[in-house]
Design an enzyme around this catalytic site. Structure first.
Site, PDB file in Angstrom:
ATOM      1  N   ARG A   9       0.834  -1.208   0.000  1.00  0.00           N
ATOM      2  CA  ARG A   9       0.000   0.000   0.000  1.00  0.00           C
ATOM      3  C   ARG A   9       0.871   1.262   0.000  1.00  0.00           C
ATOM      4  O   ARG A   9       1.074   1.882  -1.023  1.00  0.00           O
ATOM      5  CB  ARG A   9      -0.963  -0.033   1.208  1.00  0.00           C
TER       6      ARG A   9
ATOM      7  N   HIS B 104       9.838   7.216   8.269  1.00  0.00           N
ATOM      8  CA  HIS B 104      10.398   7.282   6.917  1.00  0.00           C
ATOM      9  C   HIS B 104      11.881   7.588   7.058  1.00  0.00           C
ATOM     10  O   HIS B 104      12.287   8.321   7.970  1.00  0.00           O
ATOM     11  CB  HIS B 104       9.697   8.374   6.098  1.00  0.00           C
TER      12      HIS B 104
ATOM     13  N   CYS C  76       4.309   9.253   0.114  1.00  0.00           N
ATOM     14  CA  CYS C  76       2.924   9.672  -0.013  1.00  0.00           C
ATOM     15  C   CYS C  76       2.810  10.636  -1.187  1.00  0.00           C
ATOM     16  O   CYS C  76       3.586  11.587  -1.278  1.00  0.00           O
ATOM     17  CB  CYS C  76       2.468  10.335   1.288  1.00  0.00           C
TER      18      CYS C  76
ATOM     19  N   ASN D 163       9.990   4.822   2.923  1.00  0.00           N
ATOM     20  CA  ASN D 163       9.559   4.277   4.208  1.00  0.00           C
ATOM     21  C   ASN D 163      10.760   3.515   4.766  1.00  0.00           C
ATOM     22  O   ASN D 163      11.628   3.053   4.008  1.00  0.00           O
ATOM     23  CB  ASN D 163       8.425   3.256   3.983  1.00  0.00           C
TER      24      ASN D 163
HETATM   25  P1  HMG Z   1     -13.036  14.003  -2.593  1.00  0.00           P
HETATM   26  O1  HMG Z   1     -12.736  14.322  -4.032  1.00  0.00           O
HETATM   27  O2  HMG Z   1     -13.152  15.141  -1.632  1.00  0.00           O
HETATM   28  O3  HMG Z   1     -14.321  13.057  -2.441  1.00  0.00           O
HETATM   29  O4  HMG Z   1     -11.900  13.013  -2.096  1.00  0.00           O
HETATM   30  P2  HMG Z   1     -15.832  13.257  -2.716  1.00  0.00           P
HETATM   31  O5  HMG Z   1     -16.555  12.607  -1.597  1.00  0.00           O
HETATM   32  O6  HMG Z   1     -16.136  14.692  -3.051  1.00  0.00           O
HETATM   33  O7  HMG Z   1     -16.071  12.386  -4.038  1.00  0.00           O
HETATM   34  C1  HMG Z   1     -15.474  12.745  -5.284  1.00  0.00           C
HETATM   35  C2  HMG Z   1     -15.411  11.516  -6.174  1.00  0.00           C
HETATM   36  O8  HMG Z   1     -14.570  10.523  -5.574  1.00  0.00           O
HETATM   37  C3  HMG Z   1     -16.767  10.855  -6.400  1.00  0.00           C
HETATM   38  O9  HMG Z   1     -16.696  10.258  -7.701  1.00  0.00           O
HETATM   39  C4  HMG Z   1     -16.758   9.742  -5.397  1.00  0.00           C
HETATM   40  O10 HMG Z   1     -17.589   8.667  -5.771  1.00  0.00           O
HETATM   41  C5  HMG Z   1     -15.309   9.316  -5.383  1.00  0.00           C
HETATM   42  P3  HMG Z   1     -17.282  10.993  -9.000  1.00  0.00           P
HETATM   43  O11 HMG Z   1     -18.701  11.273  -8.666  1.00  0.00           O
HETATM   44  O12 HMG Z   1     -16.458  12.262  -9.174  1.00  0.00           O
HETATM   45  O13 HMG Z   1     -17.053  10.005 -10.082  1.00  0.00           O
HETATM   46  N1  HMG Z   1     -14.899   8.684  -4.118  1.00  0.00           N
HETATM   47  C6  HMG Z   1     -14.408   7.447  -4.014  1.00  0.00           C
HETATM   48  N2  HMG Z   1     -14.144   6.501  -4.934  1.00  0.00           N
HETATM   49  C7  HMG Z   1     -13.686   5.334  -4.467  1.00  0.00           C
HETATM   50  N3  HMG Z   1     -13.430   5.070  -3.160  1.00  0.00           N
HETATM   51  C8  HMG Z   1     -13.677   6.000  -2.215  1.00  0.00           C
HETATM   52  C9  HMG Z   1     -14.180   7.245  -2.648  1.00  0.00           C
HETATM   53  N4  HMG Z   1     -14.534   8.364  -1.978  1.00  0.00           N
HETATM   54  C10 HMG Z   1     -14.980   9.242  -2.883  1.00  0.00           C
HETATM   55  N5  HMG Z   1     -13.419   5.734  -0.937  1.00  0.00           N
HETATM   56  C11 HMG Z   1     -11.065  11.265  -0.694  1.00  0.00           C
HETATM   57  C12 HMG Z   1     -11.861  12.569  -0.754  1.00  0.00           C
HETATM   58  C13 HMG Z   1     -10.780  10.980   0.761  1.00  0.00           C
HETATM   59  C14 HMG Z   1     -11.853  10.165  -1.339  1.00  0.00           C
HETATM   60  C15 HMG Z   1      -9.738  11.478  -1.482  1.00  0.00           C
HETATM   61  O14 HMG Z   1      -9.115  12.619  -0.994  1.00  0.00           O
HETATM   62  C16 HMG Z   1      -8.799  10.317  -1.362  1.00  0.00           C
HETATM   63  O15 HMG Z   1      -9.061   9.225  -1.856  1.00  0.00           O
HETATM   64  N6  HMG Z   1      -7.633  10.521  -0.698  1.00  0.00           N
HETATM   65  C17 HMG Z   1      -6.695   9.471  -0.454  1.00  0.00           C
HETATM   66  C18 HMG Z   1      -5.300   9.975  -0.560  1.00  0.00           C
HETATM   67  C19 HMG Z   1      -4.343   8.855  -0.206  1.00  0.00           C
HETATM   68  O16 HMG Z   1      -4.620   7.691  -0.376  1.00  0.00           O
HETATM   69  N7  HMG Z   1      -3.138   9.242   0.291  1.00  0.00           N
HETATM   70  C20 HMG Z   1      -2.143   8.303   0.651  1.00  0.00           C
HETATM   71  C21 HMG Z   1      -2.447   7.574   1.941  1.00  0.00           C
HETATM   72  S1  HMG Z   1      -2.057   8.453   3.439  1.00  0.00           S
HETATM   73  C22 HMG Z   1      -0.367   8.213   3.641  1.00  0.00           C
HETATM   74  O17 HMG Z   1       0.306   7.774   2.750  1.00  0.00           O
HETATM   75  C23 HMG Z   1       0.248   8.442   4.964  1.00  0.00           C
HETATM   76  C24 HMG Z   1       0.397   7.166   5.777  1.00  0.00           C
HETATM   77  O18 HMG Z   1       1.053   6.157   5.031  1.00  0.00           O
HETATM   78  C25 HMG Z   1       1.193   7.442   7.035  1.00  0.00           C
HETATM   79  C26 HMG Z   1       2.532   8.094   6.802  1.00  0.00           C
HETATM   80  O19 HMG Z   1       3.256   7.728   5.857  1.00  0.00           O
HETATM   81  O20 HMG Z   1       2.852   8.942   7.626  1.00  0.00           O
HETATM   82  C27 HMG Z   1      -0.959   6.610   6.185  1.00  0.00           C
HETATM   83 MG    MG Z   2       4.555   5.984   5.069  1.00  0.00          MG
END
Ligand code: HMG
Ligand code: MG
Length: 298
Positions: free
Chosen positions: A12, A210, A241, A250
């Site tokens: 992931r 990281h 990220c 990482n």
């Molecule tokens: P948004 O654009 O604000 O969402 O995104 P929305 O609710 O306005 O919906 C917009 C569109 O997205 C719609 O589709 C929804 O259906 C779709 P459309 O009508 O335009 O076709 N949608 C989804 N589709 C599939 N699955 C879902 C989903 N939700 C909405 N769950 C949202 C908000 C949270 C979805 C977006 O910002 C997002 O997916 N962000 C994820 C970013 C991410 O994955 N970042 C990396 C992980 S965090 C990280 O790496 C840190 C960590 O590892 C720790 C560290 O390293 O420190 C954890």
């Molecule tokens: Mg990480």
């Protein structure tokens, strides 16, 4: 302490930022190799928006195939990220029983990563955690940029502690404190852990480092000395990220295992089998991976 738990985040966190789209079958092969190497906790995907993170598209298929193809082992746990209720519903449908919400310790990072304020994010988490608990799912809560934010700089320790407490009040089973851009040093780690453990049991705290600036293992050692025994890492040192520039690297699982086993701490992981997975991922991604133990093994 003689045993340490490792949360493998390679499939992931490791892959989410890669330009080369990794196929479902390669991800399942990767996860099979990780299980074979002895890793028990593996984050296999993310039910996030595929528009935001294209690499995590198809996480349903990854989860389903992992359950179908990988022989069940005692204590084996697969988990996936769920940012909102839509993500939770996808997770539930996939059959996964362990999920993770992810928030941030800074407003700017919260906005960039999940498109909402911290306050709004907690409301979203509630909408995930409540039904997840009714389904008897296990829930992790990540808190990113806990030591520094790429947009705001320094992050207050007090804020990290308060947000961690709030995540636990919402019902998460464990929190993972993320040094997302790899800026922490052991002194800060010690101080933050001491603060966290005043109100949070140490069994509920994981550290996610990281190695961007080479301090990850030093931070692990300080965390161990401060009572923590759960660490996140990524095979080969894959990862970063997409919404945190400079979050490359990482902590590599091989480097973590090498240090822990050398210190007499049991991980249950076979390093030579793990190296086979990182070598496979180097071939898949057509580049050298940052793990030092991997590079030294060649
Ligand atoms: P948004 O654009 O604000 O969402 O995104 P929305 O609710 O306005 O919906 C917009 C569109 O997205 C719609 O589709 C929804 O259906 C779709 P459309 O009508 O335009 O076709 N949608 C989804 N589709 C599939 N699955 C879902 C989903 N939700 C909405 N769950 C949202 C908000 C949270 C979805 C977006 O910002 C997002 O997916 N962000 C994820 C970013 C991410 O994955 N970042 C990396 C992980 S965090 C990280 O790496 C840190 C960590 O590892 C720790 C560290 O390293 O420190 C954890
Ligand atoms: Mg990480």
């Amino acid at each position: 302490m003689s045993r340490v738990q490792i949360q493998e985040v390679g499939p992931r966190d490791g892959l989410q930022n890669e330009d080369t789209q990794v196929s479902v079958s390669t991800k399942v092969k990767m996860i099979t190799g990780l299980v074979d190497a002895g890793l028990k906790r593996i984050e296999v995907g993310a039910f996030v928006s595929p528009k935001w993170v294209p690499q995590m598209k198809g996480s349903e298929a990854v989860v389903k195939q992992c359950f179908q193809k990988i022989p069940k082992k005692r204590g084996l746990h697969f988990s996936a990220l769920t940012p909102n209720f839509q993500g939770f519903e996808r997770a539930k449908k996939s059959g996964i029983k362990e999920i993770a919400v992810f928030g941030a310790a800074s407003e700017s990072f919260s906005k960039k990563n999940i498109n909402c304020t911290i306050k709004e994010s907690f409301e979203r988490f509630r909408q995930v955690i409540e039904p997840a608990k009714s389904e008897k799912m296990w829930v992790r809560g990540y808190l990113s940029v806990a030591f520094g934010c790429p947009y705001e700089g320094k992050v207050s320790e007090k804020k990290v502690i308060q947000l961690s407490e709030r995540l636990l009040q919402l019902g998460v089973d464990e929190i993972s404190i993320g040094d997302t851009i790899g800026v922490a040093n052991p002194k800060q780690v010690k101080s933050l852990i001491q603060g966290l453990l005043k109100s949070i049991p140490k069994e509920k705290v994981a550290m996610h480092f990281h190695d961007t600036r080479g301090t990850a293992l030093a931070n692990v050692l300080e965390s161990l000395n401060s009572g923590i025994s759960i660490f996140d890492s990524s095979v080969g040192g894959l990862g970063g990220c997409p919404y945190a520039k400079g979050a490359s690297g990482n902590l590599a699982t091989e480097d973590l295992i090498y240090m822990l086993e050398g210190m007499g701490l049991k991980t249950g992981v076979d390093l030579s089998k793990l190296l086979k997975v990182s070598k496979m991922m180097e071939k898949t991604l057509k580049r050298k991976l940052p793990s030092k133990v991997l590079q030294a093994s060649k």
